[in-house]
Design a protein around this motif. Structure first.
Motif, mmCIF file in Angstrom:
data_model
loop_
_atom_site.group_PDB
_atom_site.id
_atom_site.type_symbol
_atom_site.label_atom_id
_atom_site.label_comp_id
_atom_site.label_asym_id
_atom_site.label_seq_id
_atom_site.Cartn_x
_atom_site.Cartn_y
_atom_site.Cartn_z
ATOM 1 N N UNK A 35 20.694 -12.858 33.353
ATOM 2 C CA UNK A 35 19.553 -13.089 32.464
ATOM 3 C C UNK A 35 19.490 -11.979 31.416
ATOM 4 N N UNK A 36 19.740 -10.736 31.883
ATOM 5 C CA UNK A 36 19.767 -9.615 30.950
ATOM 6 C C UNK A 36 20.823 -9.814 29.878
ATOM 7 N N UNK A 37 21.984 -10.330 30.296
ATOM 8 C CA UNK A 37 23.060 -10.558 29.325
ATOM 9 C C UNK A 37 22.634 -11.605 28.297
ATOM 10 N N UNK A 38 21.939 -12.662 28.776
ATOM 11 C CA UNK A 38 21.449 -13.666 27.825
ATOM 12 C C UNK A 38 20.494 -13.010 26.831
ATOM 13 N N UNK A 39 19.582 -12.180 27.371
ATOM 14 C CA UNK A 39 18.614 -11.510 26.503
ATOM 15 C C UNK A 39 19.330 -10.665 25.467
ATOM 16 N N UNK A 40 20.393 -9.965 25.899
ATOM 17 C CA UNK A 40 21.132 -9.127 24.957
ATOM 18 C C UNK A 40 21.770 -9.977 23.858
ATOM 19 N N UNK A 41 22.293 -11.140 24.255
ATOM 20 C CA UNK A 41 22.892 -12.009 23.243
ATOM 21 C C UNK A 41 21.852 -12.483 22.237
ATOM 22 N N UNK A 42 20.636 -12.766 22.749
ATOM 23 C CA UNK A 42 19.604 -13.251 21.840
ATOM 24 C C UNK A 42 19.140 -12.126 20.920
ATOM 25 N N UNK A 43 19.067 -10.906 21.489
ATOM 26 C CA UNK A 43 18.439 -9.822 20.731
ATOM 27 C C UNK A 43 19.393 -9.090 19.795
ATOM 28 N N UNK A 44 20.670 -9.034 20.175
ATOM 29 C CA UNK A 44 21.604 -8.212 19.406
ATOM 30 C C UNK A 44 21.926 -8.847 18.067
ATOM 31 N N UNK A 45 20.959 -8.865 17.161
ATOM 32 C CA UNK A 45 21.192 -9.545 15.887
ATOM 33 C C UNK A 45 22.167 -8.778 15.006
ATOM 34 N N UNK A 46 22.257 -7.465 15.219
ATOM 35 C CA UNK A 46 23.050 -6.680 14.273
ATOM 36 C C UNK A 46 24.544 -6.946 14.402
ATOM 37 N N UNK A 47 24.945 -7.638 15.518
ATOM 38 C CA UNK A 47 26.377 -7.879 15.701
ATOM 39 C C UNK A 47 26.820 -9.207 15.111
ATOM 40 N N UNK A 48 25.846 -10.054 14.755
ATOM 41 C CA UNK A 48 26.214 -11.426 14.386
ATOM 42 C C UNK A 48 27.150 -11.430 13.190
ATOM 43 N N UNK A 49 28.241 -12.164 13.342
ATOM 44 C CA UNK A 49 29.194 -12.401 12.253
ATOM 45 C C UNK A 49 29.893 -11.155 11.743
ATOM 46 N N UNK A 50 29.715 -10.046 12.441
ATOM 47 C CA UNK A 50 30.426 -8.838 12.013
ATOM 48 C C UNK A 50 31.535 -8.575 13.019
ATOM 49 N N UNK A 51 32.780 -8.529 12.572
ATOM 50 C CA UNK A 51 33.870 -8.297 13.514
ATOM 51 C C UNK A 51 33.697 -6.958 14.217
ATOM 52 N N UNK A 52 33.852 -6.986 15.524
ATOM 53 C CA UNK A 52 33.640 -5.785 16.316
ATOM 54 C C UNK A 52 34.973 -5.142 16.656
#
Lengths: 453, 186
Positions: A35-52
């Motif tokens: 559940x925490x991992x899901x929350x992180x995916x929802x919250x981590x907006x700064x990573x969207x579409x930026x190659x890591x």
């Protein structure tokens, strides 16, 4: 990115919990972590579409939705695991931890932008599965399943690796953007096409498409039911997302399109026709899963802007129904002393009306009957294929979908037939919860497909 | 330098010949170890220290020891060695000859084609390998630990003796051996 770290650490935490005897805590902690991992995916907006990390991973919209879908399905399987492993003393922590590790690989596969992370993701997904398939230590079939899956899986990995090496040889890079640029200029290079072909062989093995499907009925049958559920859902979702990413990246050269078309046709035909003759539930589900691979390949073939959401809707609703059905199967199997023939469902509706109705809902969804989610999933795929001008293929797929209704209906008929000796079905509260969740979700998503699309 | 190269090359070729020619499998494996060590020497001459060390640790250390164990466990000796039929020998010679022909052709056509572009002499040093592992390839490097961890768990899980499953004892030990092998190889 932080979700990936969380899941890797979560597996280690579960191992330690098992070491210090916290067996009761394993599934709750696992679920909490996921559940925490899901929350992180929802919250981590700064990573969207930026190659890591030097173009290794990129969490775009498709990657994130697939990741969340994978985690939701894994949580459902973990809730199932509370009851499934209740009577088992040994290796429970290891099995939960291996499943978490496997999901970590799946998360990599749905958001890779580098062929290196694709390969590593597939290996991280598969190696725990080889072990999990052999989880029933005193069963010969389980050992056979594990060994067969291991040998054939390594073989397909070799194909994948060969393909990646050939692509690297032409593009001089593992990074998808660079490969994409190269494919645009010299997409008909024979070495490049050969590489693409090998990669597709490796991936279609994972999704169990004909002619690379021979492992799946045996492995599904031999593996513990919980692991079979995991293979039929999480692996399929991840592998299709990965295949789609690969196909869009290479821009679908004509030769690759033809190969995929051929695979899709054969898969639809063999999956549906062979399923008609199955009376063993797990084998039936294996062939049903092969048949669904055919429909999903159609979606990939059309390769339009809508494909990711259609693919996600299809795989997610398919996974929901499959998880629920396998739990119903486990319940019925226990009442029938380990029999796996579909006759074990006889009298299900009499003794557990609610479970019977849920079985009906999920079966009809898989068969693709309105108003359940499976129907809209199939309709979306057909619309995509029509949009891409594949009229012949669509007509063929509709016929195959109609054929497919038969074998799902056989199971439903068994469940609604009264049997002379009533089976004493015991449904644990956690199992009841997951079955109801899956059934209701399939119905709700069918009525409101807009929530996912 | 050039003398060292010829020394290593001679050792490699001779030991490689011994691998195929040796009558006893144990001698064959030991010659293979010598061959691998001399190839590691070639790597050092090419300034690829990291590759040389990994070659010694993984191939010479782990895999060859595994080979030795397998040979000793299977107790291979001359009397149990199956005699190859004439057809097998002919097929083997033909396959080997074709492979040789392919290699020769590749070498003949390949000379002069490749244009070595921007070769960095320090690329094989431990330092540069470490640098790229911890910068460009950090994610795969770290995540491969998950892979190894699951392989280790599998080896322990499947290899552990189960007191309840007695009739499966033979089958289980075979799987355990397989898994251990997999673990060492990886």
């Amino acid at each position: 990115m932080s979700a990936l770290i969380l899941t890797s650490v979560l597996g280690v935490i579960l191992l330690y919990l098992g070491l210090f005897g916290g067996k009761k805590l394993l599934a709750p902690v696992g679920i909490l972590g996921l559940l925490g991992a899901i929350a992180l995916f929802v919250m981590d907006k700064q990573y969207i579409n930026i190659p890591q990390f030097a173009n290794m991973l990129s969490f775009d919209a498709m990657g994130i939705s697939f990741s969340i879908g994978l985690l939701v399905i894994t949580i459902l399987i973990f809730i199932f695991g509370i009851d499934y492993y209740a009577n088992e003393e040994k290796n429970v922590a290891e099995q939960f931890a291996l499943m978490i590790f496997s999901v970590t690989g799946a998360l990599m596969m749905v958001s890779y932008t580098n062929l290196l992370s694709l390969f590593l993701g597939i290996e991280i997904l598969s190696i725990p599965l080889y072990i999990l398939a052999g989880g029933k230590r005193n069963s010969m079939r389980s050992g056979e399943a594990s060994f067969k899956y291991f040998l054939l899986g390594s073989f397909s990995s070799a194909f994948l690796l060969m393909g990646i090496a050939l692509i690297y040889g032409v593009a001089a890079s593992f990074e998808l953007p660079k490969v994409m640029a190269m494919a645009a200029t010299s997409g008909t290079n024979i070495l490049f096409l050969l590489g693409c072909f090998f990669v597709i062989v490796g991936m279609t093995f994972k999704v169990a498409a004909v002619p690379f499907h021979f492992w799946s009925p045996d492995v599904y049958e031999g593996a513990p039911t919980l692991v079979t559920t995991f293979m039929a859902t999480v692996v399929k979702m991840a592998a299709f997302a990965a295949l789609f990413r690969f196909v869009t990246m290479i821009g679908m050269p004509a030769a690759v399109g033809k190969a995929l078309l051929l695979i899709a046709i054969v898969t639809l035909l063999v999956g549906n026709i062979t399923a008609l003759r199955q009376s063993h539930f797990k084998r039936l589900m294996a062939y049903s899963s092969i048949a669904h691979s055919g429909f999903l390949l159609m979606a990939i073939l059309s390769n339009s802007a809508n494909t990711p959401s259609v693919l996600f809707y299809y795989t997610f609703t398919y996974a929901l129904a499959t998880v629920g059905l396998f739990i119903v199967f486990t319940v019925a199997k226990r009442a029938a002393n380990g029999d796996e023939h579909i006759r074990i469902f006889r009298g299900l509706f009499r003794s557990q009306p609610w479970i019977g109705v849920m079985l009906l809902v999920m079966m009809l969804s898989l068969a693709g009957i309105p108003p359940f989610a499976g129907f809209f999933a199939k309709v979306n795929v057909f619309m995509l294929a029509l949009g891409a001008g594949q009229i012949g293929l669509t007509v063929f797929a509709v016929v195959m979908a109609l054929v497919g209704i038969y074998y799902y209906a056989v199971v439903v008929r068994e469940a609604f037939t009264a049997s002379e000796n009533e089976p004493a079905l015991v449904v644990a509260p956690t199992n009841w919860l997951v079955i109801s969740l899956c059934g209701i979700a399939v119905l709700v998503l069918g009525v409101m497909p807009g929530w996912l699309l | 330098m050039i003398y060292l190269f010829y020394l290593f090359a001679t050792i490699s070729v001779i030991s490689a010949l011994f691998v195929v020619a040796a009558k006893s499998p144990v001698n064959s494996v030991i010659s293979l170890i010598v061959c691998f060590l001399s190839i590691a020497g070639h790597y050092i001459l090419l300034n690829a220290q990291f590759l040389a060390m990994v070659h010694i640790i993984v191939y010479t250390g782990a895999i060859m020891v595994l080979f030795l164990f397998v040979i000793m466990l299977l107790n291979l000796n001359k009397s149990t060695e199956p005699q190859k039929s004439l057809i097998t020998r002919i097929a083997a010679v033909a396959a080997g000859g074709l492979f040789l022909l392919t290699l020769l052709g590749a070498i003949k056509n390949g000379i002069g084609i490749a244009t070595p572009g921007g070769y960095d002499g320090g690329i094989g040093l431990v330092k540069s390998v470490g640098m790229s592992l911890f910068t460009d390839f950090l994610v795969p490097f770290e995540l491969s630990s998950v892979l190894f961890l699951s392989a280790i768990i599998g080896a322990v899980m499947l290899g552990k003796k189960e007191s309840t499953a007695k009739q499966m004892a033979t089958g289980d030990s075979a799987y355990a051996g397989l898994n251990q092998a997999e673990h060492i190889v990886r």
